[in-house]
Design a protein around this motif. Structure first.
Motif, PDB file in Angstrom:
ATOM      1  N   ASN B 143       0.804  -1.149   0.165  1.00 48.96           N
ATOM      2  CA  ASN B 143      -0.159   0.112  -0.128  1.00 48.96           C
ATOM      3  C   ASN B 143       0.852   1.257  -0.108  1.00 48.96           C
ATOM      4  O   ASN B 143       1.903   1.248   0.702  1.00 48.96           O
ATOM      5  CB  ASN B 143      -0.733  -0.106   1.207  1.00 48.96           C
ATOM      6  N   MET B 144       0.317   2.438  -0.724  1.00 51.05           N
ATOM      7  CA  MET B 144       1.236   3.296  -0.925  1.00 51.05           C
ATOM      8  C   MET B 144       0.935   4.315   0.117  1.00 51.05           C
ATOM      9  O   MET B 144      -0.397   4.562   0.756  1.00 51.05           O
ATOM     10  CB  MET B 144       0.656   4.215  -2.305  1.00 51.05           C
ATOM     11  N   PRO B 145       1.835   5.041   0.812  1.00 53.40           N
ATOM     12  CA  PRO B 145       1.319   6.158   1.851  1.00 53.40           C
ATOM     13  C   PRO B 145       0.634   7.089   1.392  1.00 53.40           C
ATOM     14  O   PRO B 145       0.471   7.680   0.036  1.00 53.40           O
ATOM     15  CB  PRO B 145       2.972   6.977   2.089  1.00 53.40           C
ATOM     16  N   VAL B 146      -0.469   7.685   1.951  1.00 58.13           N
ATOM     17  CA  VAL B 146      -1.474   8.313   1.520  1.00 58.13           C
ATOM     18  C   VAL B 146      -0.993   9.755   0.931  1.00 58.13           C
ATOM     19  O   VAL B 146      -1.492  10.451   0.261  1.00 58.13           O
ATOM     20  CB  VAL B 146      -2.595   8.493   2.575  1.00 58.13           C
ATOM     21  N   GLU B 147       0.046  10.281   1.419  1.00 56.34           N
ATOM     22  CA  GLU B 147       0.983  11.471   1.192  1.00 56.34           C
ATOM     23  C   GLU B 147       1.396  11.445  -0.383  1.00 56.34           C
ATOM     24  O   GLU B 147       1.610  12.476  -0.802  1.00 56.34           O
ATOM     25  CB  GLU B 147       2.117  11.663   2.230  1.00 56.34           C
ATOM     26  N   LEU B 148       1.769  10.347  -1.068  1.00 58.64           N
ATOM     27  CA  LEU B 148       2.116  10.316  -2.292  1.00 58.64           C
ATOM     28  C   LEU B 148       1.413  10.749  -3.393  1.00 58.64           C
ATOM     29  O   LEU B 148       0.144  10.724  -3.451  1.00 58.64           O
ATOM     30  CB  LEU B 148       2.427   8.929  -2.468  1.00 58.64           C
ATOM     31  N   SER B 149       2.167  11.587  -4.461  1.00 60.63           N
ATOM     32  CA  SER B 149       1.461  12.256  -5.407  1.00 60.63           C
ATOM     33  C   SER B 149       1.179  11.003  -6.609  1.00 60.63           C
ATOM     34  O   SER B 149       1.807  10.095  -6.228  1.00 60.63           O
ATOM     35  CB  SER B 149       2.157  13.286  -6.189  1.00 60.63           C
ATOM     36  N   ALA B 150       0.485  11.301  -7.566  1.00 63.78           N
ATOM     37  CA  ALA B 150       0.251  10.318  -8.583  1.00 63.78           C
ATOM     38  C   ALA B 150       1.567  10.006  -9.295  1.00 63.78           C
ATOM     39  O   ALA B 150       1.723   8.873  -9.591  1.00 63.78           O
ATOM     40  CB  ALA B 150      -0.893  11.091  -9.567  1.00 63.78           C
ATOM     41  N   GLU B 151       2.450  11.151  -9.441  1.00 64.12           N
ATOM     42  CA  GLU B 151       3.765  10.857 -10.094  1.00 64.12           C
ATOM     43  C   GLU B 151       4.673   9.808  -9.266  1.00 64.12           C
ATOM     44  O   GLU B 151       5.151   8.902  -9.726  1.00 64.12           O
ATOM     45  CB  GLU B 151       4.299  12.035 -10.152  1.00 64.12           C
ATOM     46  N   ALA B 152       4.558   9.881  -8.000  1.00 60.10           N
ATOM     47  CA  ALA B 152       5.440   8.901  -6.958  1.00 60.10           C
ATOM     48  C   ALA B 152       4.810   7.427  -7.108  1.00 60.10           C
ATOM     49  O   ALA B 152       5.353   6.358  -7.240  1.00 60.10           O
ATOM     50  CB  ALA B 152       5.396   9.462  -5.530  1.00 60.10           C
ATOM     51  N   VAL B 153       3.585   7.549  -6.974  1.00 58.47           N
ATOM     52  CA  VAL B 153       2.691   6.144  -6.980  1.00 58.47           C
ATOM     53  C   VAL B 153       3.119   5.530  -8.450  1.00 58.47           C
ATOM     54  O   VAL B 153       3.217   4.106  -8.335  1.00 58.47           O
ATOM     55  CB  VAL B 153       1.293   6.610  -6.818  1.00 58.47           C
ATOM     56  N   ALA B 154       3.035   6.260  -9.449  1.00 54.44           N
ATOM     57  CA  ALA B 154       3.299   5.557 -10.854  1.00 54.44           C
ATOM     58  C   ALA B 154       4.710   5.195 -10.901  1.00 54.44           C
ATOM     59  O   ALA B 154       4.967   3.904 -11.378  1.00 54.44           O
ATOM     60  CB  ALA B 154       3.256   6.767 -11.892  1.00 54.44           C
ATOM     61  N   ILE B 155       5.658   6.025 -10.205  1.00 53.27           N
ATOM     62  CA  ILE B 155       7.138   5.119 -10.368  1.00 53.27           C
ATOM     63  C   ILE B 155       7.112   3.842  -9.444  1.00 53.27           C
ATOM     64  O   ILE B 155       7.586   2.816  -9.955  1.00 53.27           O
ATOM     65  CB  ILE B 155       8.102   6.365  -9.627  1.00 53.27           C
ATOM     66  N   LEU B 156       6.544   4.015  -8.338  1.00 52.43           N
ATOM     67  CA  LEU B 156       6.450   2.864  -7.265  1.00 52.43           C
ATOM     68  C   LEU B 156       5.573   1.594  -8.097  1.00 52.43           C
ATOM     69  O   LEU B 156       6.020   0.563  -7.683  1.00 52.43           O
ATOM     70  CB  LEU B 156       6.209   3.149  -6.033  1.00 52.43           C
ATOM     71  N   ALA B 157       4.558   2.011  -8.606  1.00 46.68           N
ATOM     72  CA  ALA B 157       3.673   0.790  -9.477  1.00 46.68           C
ATOM     73  C   ALA B 157       4.426   0.095 -10.291  1.00 46.68           C
ATOM     74  O   ALA B 157       4.550  -1.035 -10.489  1.00 46.68           O
ATOM     75  CB  ALA B 157       2.408   1.410  -9.909  1.00 46.68           C
ATOM     76  N   ALA B 158       5.098   1.044 -11.147  1.00 49.59           N
ATOM     77  CA  ALA B 158       5.869   0.405 -12.169  1.00 49.59           C
ATOM     78  C   ALA B 158       7.091  -0.626 -11.644  1.00 49.59           C
ATOM     79  O   ALA B 158       7.157  -1.526 -12.313  1.00 49.59           O
ATOM     80  CB  ALA B 158       6.372   1.542 -13.201  1.00 49.59           C
ATOM     81  N   TYR B 159       7.728   0.068 -10.497  1.00 45.31           N
ATOM     82  CA  TYR B 159       8.769  -0.760 -10.030  1.00 45.31           C
ATOM     83  C   TYR B 159       8.631  -1.954  -9.628  1.00 45.31           C
ATOM     84  O   TYR B 159       9.369  -2.947  -9.361  1.00 45.31           O
ATOM     85  CB  TYR B 159       9.656   0.259  -9.106  1.00 45.31           C
ATOM     86  N   ASN B 160       7.195  -2.005  -8.847  1.00 43.03           N
ATOM     87  CA  ASN B 160       7.090  -3.028  -8.118  1.00 43.03           C
ATOM     88  C   ASN B 160       6.375  -4.349  -8.991  1.00 43.03           C
ATOM     89  O   ASN B 160       5.343  -4.381  -9.530  1.00 43.03           O
ATOM     90  CB  ASN B 160       5.743  -2.599  -7.059  1.00 43.03           C
ATOM     91  N   PRO B 161       7.121  -5.306  -9.011  1.00 45.91           N
ATOM     92  CA  PRO B 161       6.778  -6.656  -9.621  1.00 45.91           C
ATOM     93  C   PRO B 161       5.546  -7.404  -9.071  1.00 45.91           C
ATOM     94  O   PRO B 161       4.623  -7.994  -9.825  1.00 45.91           O
ATOM     95  CB  PRO B 161       7.881  -7.625  -9.624  1.00 45.91           C
ATOM     96  N   GLY B 162       5.183  -7.069  -7.649  1.00 43.43           N
ATOM     97  CA  GLY B 162       3.943  -7.499  -7.101  1.00 43.43           C
ATOM     98  C   GLY B 162       2.954  -6.492  -7.451  1.00 43.43           C
ATOM     99  O   GLY B 162       2.962  -5.817  -8.143  1.00 43.43           O
TER     100      GLY B 162
END
Lengths: 331, 305
Positions: B143-162
């Protein structure tokens, strides 16, 4: 030389570092001039050269230096935090103070011989949490969150294999650290990622109808009558309308001062006392450290220093003090 | 042949109920979710205050069974603060039963014996380094911290193989404490709190001194005054790799809320229409600042990507 309790003091600037060391600190802690530490404010902190000079100055006087790299890197930008660890190691720092899992991993892997302390920003308040960090990243010391009673501190220390450092003086947050987004909710500036809670650039003080109104951006934090001393508008110290009346919902703007509890803290197994205040003036730091030095040396000799204790009380923020969670009934 | 050009369809989850609802209200809520809500996963369990558990914990197995019969995956959420042995035992008991759990305090990791888990938002996975560590520990969904911007979430979602999950609707948790502010507002302490948080199924308002809204208080937790609503961001975040959008239970019709989100993700109608339909069932303020990289309490009119 075994100390009664190690005195860990804030060094917000190179000048404050020297003031703290000269006033008798056993250890000082500081940060680099960027978002890698939780006091990322204008006019504060060190560049790598200043840190190396500070370490040399401190070591000559048998004082240790810890470097806080205790914020949470943003996605896509690990560089500044890795550089901070590398620079702290190169400068000869005695330990780094860390919170982020990735930063802990990097430090443990790249600099296994650089002591790692767990920042209060990791909010590790249970033996389970502390043992997790110990087993995974080899931390040597934990800075305990300011939410435990002395009985709880004692019980916890008895269940962990590493040193414990506790806050002893200064401002305190009331929320679980590292996961408090109240400041970014109001200002967009994140203590977790930017290292700044309620930064001065977002603060305003206005005279309105004979009262002093403090705001963070457009949001009212407090209103002080003429005879009331004002306080910096950190949001968890603000006054809000709750159930129809204004109240300090989270915490009054008080300062922590554990001087009357020293013997109990020592008996609880605490290794070090931490003075909060890297954003404070060099003069303040010098005064506080000197007073603590007198009191700790006296305690080691079985005596007291009432004059120094009185001086500390007058330095407490807002003139009001608390034992915070160390005394029961805080929750 | 799989159409590899079709974007993956994100799923919906119902987050753990954060408020202290009555037994009856909880049972009624989960019955409707089980039978009617187009969601794939439901989180069950007490995150905010373990003192509340005796009021409803006996019902949890039956609720889980009902949800599973309704085709939902059930994940057991565990406390945000593992401060006592009681809380650590909750985690141990779920693991012993072989259940998938969501951890919200890193202390839980030491209680787990290598089992897979869901990392809750408070684990603070802000970056790739932290993502690597929690995945190594066994996190299958993060789960993403609620503070994150869409930009940051996109980076992490792409990075996360899970799997990556993101809070997408409801009052956003912005702080938690050992101290109970609900009790404090009634001049009480946590130890003798009289469960006053149960008076406020939508949380208790804490306004600015001039009357403008600011926070919602729920026991030891502080939340946004308004609901996070981000219909306009769902499709681009889905494209970026977000696997689950979390809908956090409020007292309004959460089946309808789930239907609106499902409709936008499926392209049945657009975000503006979803927003209008949401306005028909609630007059609560909306916020969406964080996802747009701003102060969390802001409301930004969304340009649909």
């Amino acid at each position: 030389m075994s100390k009664y309790l190690e005195l860990v003091c804030p060094a917000g600037t190179p000048a404050a570092l020297r003031a703290a060391v000269d006033a008798g600190a056993d250890t000082v802690y500081c940060g680099f001039r960027d978002a890698t530490n939780a006091r990322n404010y204008p006019g504060l902190n060190f560049d790598p050269d200043e840190l190396a000079e500070g370490v040399e100055y401190a070591h000559k006087r048998h004082c240790r230096v810890l470097v806080a790299v205790n914020t949470f890197p943003r996605a896509g930008n690990p560089g500044p935090w890795r550089n901070a660890i590398d620079n702290a190691a190169a400068a000869g720092a005695d330990a780094v103070i860390l919170a982020d899992l990735g930063v802990l991993d990097y430090a443990a892997t790249k600099h296994p011989n650089l002591r790692r302390h767990l920042s209060v920003q990791a909010a590790a308040a249970s033996p389970h949490a502390i043992r997790f960090y110990r087993e995974t990243f080899g931390i040597s010391r934990v800075v305990l969150p300011r939410v435990l009673s002395i009985e709880e501190v004692k019980a916890l220390i008895s269940q962990i294999p590493i040193e414990a450092e506790v806050f002893a003086f200064g401002s305190l947050g009331t929320m679980v650290e590292g996961r408090c987004f109240i400041s970014s909710y109001i200002t967009g500036c994140s203590p977790s990622m930017d290292g700044a809670c309620a930064p001065a650039a977002h603060v305003s003080y206005k005279e309105e109808n004979g009262c002093l109104v403090t705001r963070l951006d457009d949001v009212v934090m407090n209103r002080f009558e003429e005879d009331e001393p004002g306080a910096y508008p950190t949001p968890c110290k603000g006054r809000f309308m709750v159930r129809g009346r204004p109240m300090y919902l989270f915490e009054e703007p008080v300062a922590l001062n554990v001087i009357p509890l020293l013997a109990e803290l020592k008996a609880a197994g605490v290794t070090a006392l931490k003075i909060e205040g890297r954003q404070r003036s060099r003069a303040y730091v010098g005064q506080v450290v000197a007073a603590f030095r007198k009191i700790l040396d006296a305690a080691a000799a079985g005596t007291e220093m009432p004059a120094a204790a009185a001086e500390l009380r007058s330095l407490a923020e807002g003139g009001k003090e608390t034992f915070s969670a160390y005394a029961k009934g805080w929750r | 042949m799989t159409d590899i050009s079709a974007p993956p369809s994100a799923r919906l989850s119902i987050g753990p109920l954060l408020f202290h609802w009555t037994r009856e209200k909880r049972q009624a809520f989960y019955a409707r979710i089980a039978d009617e809500a187009p969601v794939d996963c439901v989180y069950v369990g007490e995150v905010v205050c373990s003192k509340r558990l005796p009021w409803f914990e006996d019902d949890i197995p039956a609720i889980a069974e009902r949800l599973r019969r309704g085709g939902k995956q059930v994940v057991f959420s565990t406390p945000a603060l593992i401060a006592s042995d009681r809380e650590a035992q909750i985690v141990r008991d779920y693991c012993a039963a072989g259940e998938m759990i969501e951890i919200n305090d890193l202390a839980s990791l030491r209680v787990l014996a290598g089992e897979k888990f869901v990392a809750g938002a408070l684990i603070n996975v802000f970056n790739e380094g932290a993502m690597d560590v929690v995945r190594r520990m066994g996190a299958v969904r993060v789960n993403m911290p609620v503070e994150l911007s869409a930009e940051a979430v996109a980076i992490l979602a792409a990075y996360n193989p899970g799997e990556t999950e993101m809070f997408a609707f409801g009052r956003q948790p912005i702080a938690i404490s050992q101290r109970c502010y609900h009790a404090r507002a009634f001049d009480l302490h946590k130890d003798a709190c009289q469960f006053v948080c149960g008076n406020d199924p939508e949380g208790m308002k804490a306004d600015q001194l001039d009357g403008r809204p600011l926070f919602t208080i729920n026991g030891t937790q502080t939340l946004s005054h308004g609901y996070l609503v981000m219909f306009g961001m769902l499709l681009q975040l889905q494209r970026a790799g977000v696997d689950y959008f979390r809908l956090s239970p409020q007292t309004i019709d959460m089946v309808k809320v789930a239907e609106l989100h499902r409709a936008v993700l499926d392209g049945a109608f657009g975000p503006e229409e979803a927003l209008e339909k949401l306005r028909e069932i609630t007059s609560t303020d909306f916020v969406n600042g964080y996802v747009h990289g701003q102060a969390g309490m802001n409301w930004v009119e969304e340009q649909v990507a």
